[in-house]
Design an enzyme around this catalytic site. Structure first.
Site, PDB file in Angstrom:
ATOM      1  N   GLU A  86       0.788  -1.226   0.000  1.00  0.00           N
ATOM      2  CA  GLU A  86       0.000   0.000   0.000  1.00  0.00           C
ATOM      3  C   GLU A  86       0.821   1.277   0.000  1.00  0.00           C
ATOM      4  O   GLU A  86       0.386   2.298  -0.541  1.00  0.00           O
ATOM      5  CB  GLU A  86      -0.939   0.005   1.229  1.00  0.00           C
ATOM      6  CG  GLU A  86      -1.972  -1.103   1.249  1.00  0.00           C
ATOM      7  CD  GLU A  86      -2.987  -0.969   0.130  1.00  0.00           C
ATOM      8  OE1 GLU A  86      -3.361   0.182  -0.189  1.00  0.00           O
ATOM      9  OE2 GLU A  86      -3.370  -1.993  -0.454  1.00  0.00           O
ATOM     10  N   SER A 488     -49.201 -28.798  40.112  1.00  0.00           N
ATOM     11  CA  SER A 488     -48.868 -29.000  41.526  1.00  0.00           C
ATOM     12  C   SER A 488     -47.640 -28.228  41.980  1.00  0.00           C
ATOM     13  O   SER A 488     -47.304 -28.257  43.167  1.00  0.00           O
ATOM     14  CB  SER A 488     -48.674 -30.491  41.803  1.00  0.00           C
ATOM     15  OG  SER A 488     -49.886 -31.193  41.616  1.00  0.00           O
TER      16      SER A 488
END
Length: 858
Positions: A86, A488
């Site tokens: 780059e 229950s």
């Protein structure tokens, strides 16, 4: 000479005009340029991460994936690869590269095309942070001026670090840290040179050069990167040749999740979003939850194993779909893999296509391309599903279960090469016979839903949470969103109300059928026990342990509906949603598993109501704590100390602060959880639930009996556990809630479709005698997941003796009548009483009964 003077004059004039133009442009654009000093404090968009209490990554939220790195953390070869590709003169130019600009200008004049870029790394930083990517001369001029300003403000290393952390590199990865994880599942320091070169080649065109989508183009670009590294002297020819010949190894890797807890992760996401807004996705928050990896994994495995067990005993519902029939040509392996790729994974379940069937085995190709075999023992369970209450006959061959071309769900067994399986008869590629063949079991995606949640009764911290079989299958979180009838599971709260009104574990209630005319409905209400066995006068300890329905109804009649509802509301149950009739005593109220677990915590912690929470702390991107949960805690000894203290402030300032024995830090009494029932009340209910697990009676004298949760006692073999089953009418919901030392757990199973019943399973002749058959109910359907979880959740936790509160006494009673006795044989037992509620009468004659003995406590 005149010609030379004119030329020099023109050069001077041109240079002067150029400088003047640049100066004019600078002053023109200067007011429009941003302040580059903000780069020193730039906040890179970093996703929110969610962790377990012990640091395992649960999830990651945010559009952009980024792992910010310091320049020192980036390997030297990666720095060299980017610089060579780059900006080779990065450390020598002032932000712009005159040589590069000149080369690009000459190329533009010569060709008329912008085929060569001239942007330095500094210019790319300027563009990425402050500008758009539009290709205009105005943007380029701004970029140049910004680059010069950035070079004046930041060091070269700071600029390079910003660049490497900011650049987009495809698949929503930004920066090299994220790219290393996305493409290779590695950290940057683990990358090889060929992998580094692939990543360094991406900035030019992340989509077009992507190594997953376009491996050949990515390979060509890698060669360019390696070539520039060779030209600049970073590598030698031998290194270039070796790296250039390396295979392309990139594959997609999601966030590196190390702990599966997607339902909890979604709860975290919603709470954080509500608290911090959309910024939470980009500011790098780390959220630490309360769950432990050990217990969360145990919860996931327990829930899935229980759901699959339930699902398989009810029969095989057939293939997902059919890829080809017997009359059609078989698809190639590549075509099969392509067809399977669109099907998701569900936990360990993988899609597979049946390629051939023999008498006692089937061969498959599994999603992803692996080859497998399903042996008879791993498919013989698969009799045909008819209804939730009916199954077909046990199959006798693989052909009765599967067809060639079927797409089915399988689970991997131990991966191994099976030398007895020939794969050459399958339509595969030429190298098929070189592939290893793994063993799989036939499975299916469960229809039923389930939930399991574990919390600490001391402060409400959620230790584990699973809201369903698979988050991919359903995002519906049954722990917090499924409001179901509790059956229950409601009974311990009724008994707590009875104890608050002066009744005891030894109080008798009539266990006899009820037949009551309902004028409004014009029918008789006849609640029944399950099983329909009635024992006449029965002590409350035994009635709760054996889950006697008619006793619960009679308790509600004794106390009144309003009294019961007021008492239930203390546990956090929404008062206005509780049915105001006697059906409430049998569990007609609809509650979530989270509500139930939280309420059971009050029995486990001595009578306090703690609020469940799942976020312990939140850290910002810099590691600073921006939120710390301060839960209200349950602490008996703290309350006792405070009650005795004349002044809390004075107490807290005392040397050797006695509150330290609680291992809790708080500023005042408001940090303690509210007491909703007495410690004595909580203890008595817990004792009855302990009998629900351990039963009672004297087996030696043939009076022994089991509680409804006896399977937990057999499996865990611990005396310090307590719990209660729950099953609703028509078995549409099955529950088990209970606790051990410092851990409360609720397990629920049922169908999201309220019309479906859990049904029953008949005997399967292909399986052994230990198989589960008959009607589904809490102890058979929900309890197994609770047990499997507790085996891990309580592993390493020493068994603890029950500690009775100071206001609880013990006296010997007659087991038949609950009265005092002077006998000491198997017809008697020691029982717990809150002081002042002990029986005052002695039994006239001890009678053998089917009730319990003291052996489970002493």
């Amino acid at each position: 000479m005149k010609w030379l003077k004119r030329l020099l004059f023109l050069v001077f004039l041109g240079t002067s005009l150029g400088l003047a133009a640049i100066t004019a442009l600078y002053f023109y654009f200067a007011p429009q340029l941003p302040d580059v000093s903000t780069l020193r404090d730039v906040q890179l968009q970093t996703p929110m991460r969610v962790f377990s209490a012990d640091g395992e990554l649960i999830s990651q939220f945010g559009e952009k994936r980024r792992i910010p790195l310091q320049i020192e953390e980036v390997p030297e070869q990666m720095l060299q690869a980017f610089l060579a590709t780059e900006d080779a003169r990065f450390y020598s130019h002032p932000g712009i590269d005159p040589i590069g600009i000149t080369r690009a200008a000459v190329n533009l004049i010569a060709t008329g095309e912008k085929s060569q870029g001239a942007s330095t790394i500094t210019q790319q930083v300027a563009r990425n942070f402050f500008l758009t990517r539009e290709k205009t001369y105005i943007r380029k001029i701004k970029e140049i001026f910004l680059a010069i300003k950035i070079e004046q403000e930041l060091s070269k290393d700071e600029i390079l670090a910003l660049y490497l952390n900011k650049i987009p590199l495809g698949y929503r990865s930004f920066g090299v840290g994220a790219a290393a994880q996305v493409y290779y599942g590695k950290t940057v320091d683990q990358l090889t040179l060929p992998q580094i070169a692939v990543i360094a080649g991406l900035p030019k065109a992340p989509s077009a050069l992507n190594p997953i989508r376009s491996p050949e183009r990515a390979k060509d670009r890698r060669r360019v990167v390696l070539g520039r590294m060779l030209e600049t002297g970073y590598i030698d020819q031998a290194t270039f040749d070796e790296a250039n010949q390396a295979a392309m190894t990139a594959t997609y890797h999601g966030a590196e999740i190390t702990l599966a807890a997607p339902y909890l992760a979604e709860m975290v996401r919603q709470q954080i979003l509500q608290q911090f807004g959309e910024d939470a996705y980009t500011t790098g928050m780390d959220v630490y939850t309360t769950i432990s990896a050990k217990r969360q994994n145990a919860a996931t495995l327990a829930l899935r194993a229980n759901l699959k067990s339930y699902d398989q005993r009810h029969g095989f519902r057939g293939a997902v779909k059919r890829l080809w029939t017997a009359e059609q040509a078989q698809l190639s392996a590549e075509e099969i893999v392509k067809q399977l790729s669109s099907l998701p994974n569900y936990g360990e379940l993988r899609a597979a296509a049946v390629t051939s069937i023999e008498d006692k085995q089937a061969k498959v190709i599994v999603k992803g391309g692996s080859f497998g075999v399903i042996a008879w023992d791993d498919m013989k369970w698969a009799r045909r599903f008819v209804t939730d209450t009916r199954q077909g006959p046990a199959p006798k061959s693989a052909q009765e279960i599967l067809n060639v071309g079927d797409v089915i769900w399988v689970e991997p067994l131990a991966t191994q090469v099976n030398s007895t399986v020939e794969v050459s008869d399958v339509a595969l590629s030429d190298d098929a016979e070189q592939q290893s063949v793994s063993n799989y079991s036939l499975s299916q995606l469960p229809d039923a839903g389930a939930a399991l949640v574990a919390i600490s009764p001391l402060d409400g911290a959620i230790e584990a949470l699973v809201g369903g079989f698979s988050f991919n299958q359903s995002k519906f979180n049954r722990v917090t969103q499924a409001s179901r009838q509790v059956g229950s599971n409601i009974k311990p709260f009724l008994y707590s109300a009875a104890f608050e009104q002066g009744m005891t574990l030894a109080s008798l209630e009539n266990d006899a059928p009820i037949n009551r005319w309902d004028k409004a409905m014009g029918v008789a209400w006849r609640p029944k026990n399950s099983p329909p066995v009635y024992d006449g006068p029965i002590r409350l300890r035994v009635a709760l342990a054996q889950s006697k329905n008619v006793v619960s109804v009679r308790l509600m009649r004794d106390l009144g509906v309003d009294t019961i509802i007021d008492h239930l509301a203390k546990f956090g149950f929404p008062k206005n949603e509780l049915p105001r009739n006697e059906s409430l005593s049998l569990g007609s109220a609809s509650l979530t598993p989270m509500q139930v677990a939280s309420a059971y915590g009050s029995f486990a912690n001595g009578g306090y109501l703690v609020s469940p929470y799942f976020i312990d702390r939140i850290e910002d991107g810099e590691g600073n704590i921006i939120f710390q949960q301060v839960p209200k805690v349950a602490c008996d000894s703290c309350f006792e100390i405070i009650d005795k203290a004349p002044n809390l402030e004075e107490l807290l300032n005392q040397a050797g602060d006695p509150l330290k024995q609680c291992d809790i830090s708080f500023a005042d009494e408001s940090d303690l959880a509210p007491r909703i029932i007495s410690a004595e009340n909580a203890f008595l209910v817990s004792q009855a639930m302990n009998s629900a697990v351990w039963g009672g009676g004297s087996w030696a004298h043939k009076t022994g009996w089991n509680g409804t949760g006896w399977r937990a006692a057999r499996a865990l073999k611990r005396r310090d556990i307590a719990g209660k089953t729950g099953t609703t009418n028509d078995a549409k919901d099955a529950w088990f809630s209970g606790f051990g030392p410092d851990l409360v757990v609720t397990s629920w199973i049922g169908f999201d479709d309220f019309n479906r019943e859990l049904g029953e399973a008949s005997y399967n002749a292909n399986l052994d005698k230990n198989q589960v058959t008959g009607k589904e109910f809490g102890a058979r359907t929900a309890l197994p997941a609770w047990i499997d979880f507790m085996e891990v959740g309580l592993a390493g936790v020493p068994e603890q003796a029950w500690q009775a509160p100071r206001n609880v006494s013990t006296v010997r009673i007659d087991r038949s009548t609950g009265l005092l006795t002077k006998s000491s044989d198997h017809t008697t037992r020691f029982e717990f009483f809150e002081e002042g509620t002990e029986p005052t009468e002695y039994v006239k004659q001890s009678v053998n009964s089917v009730f319990d003995s003291e052996e489970e406590l002493f």
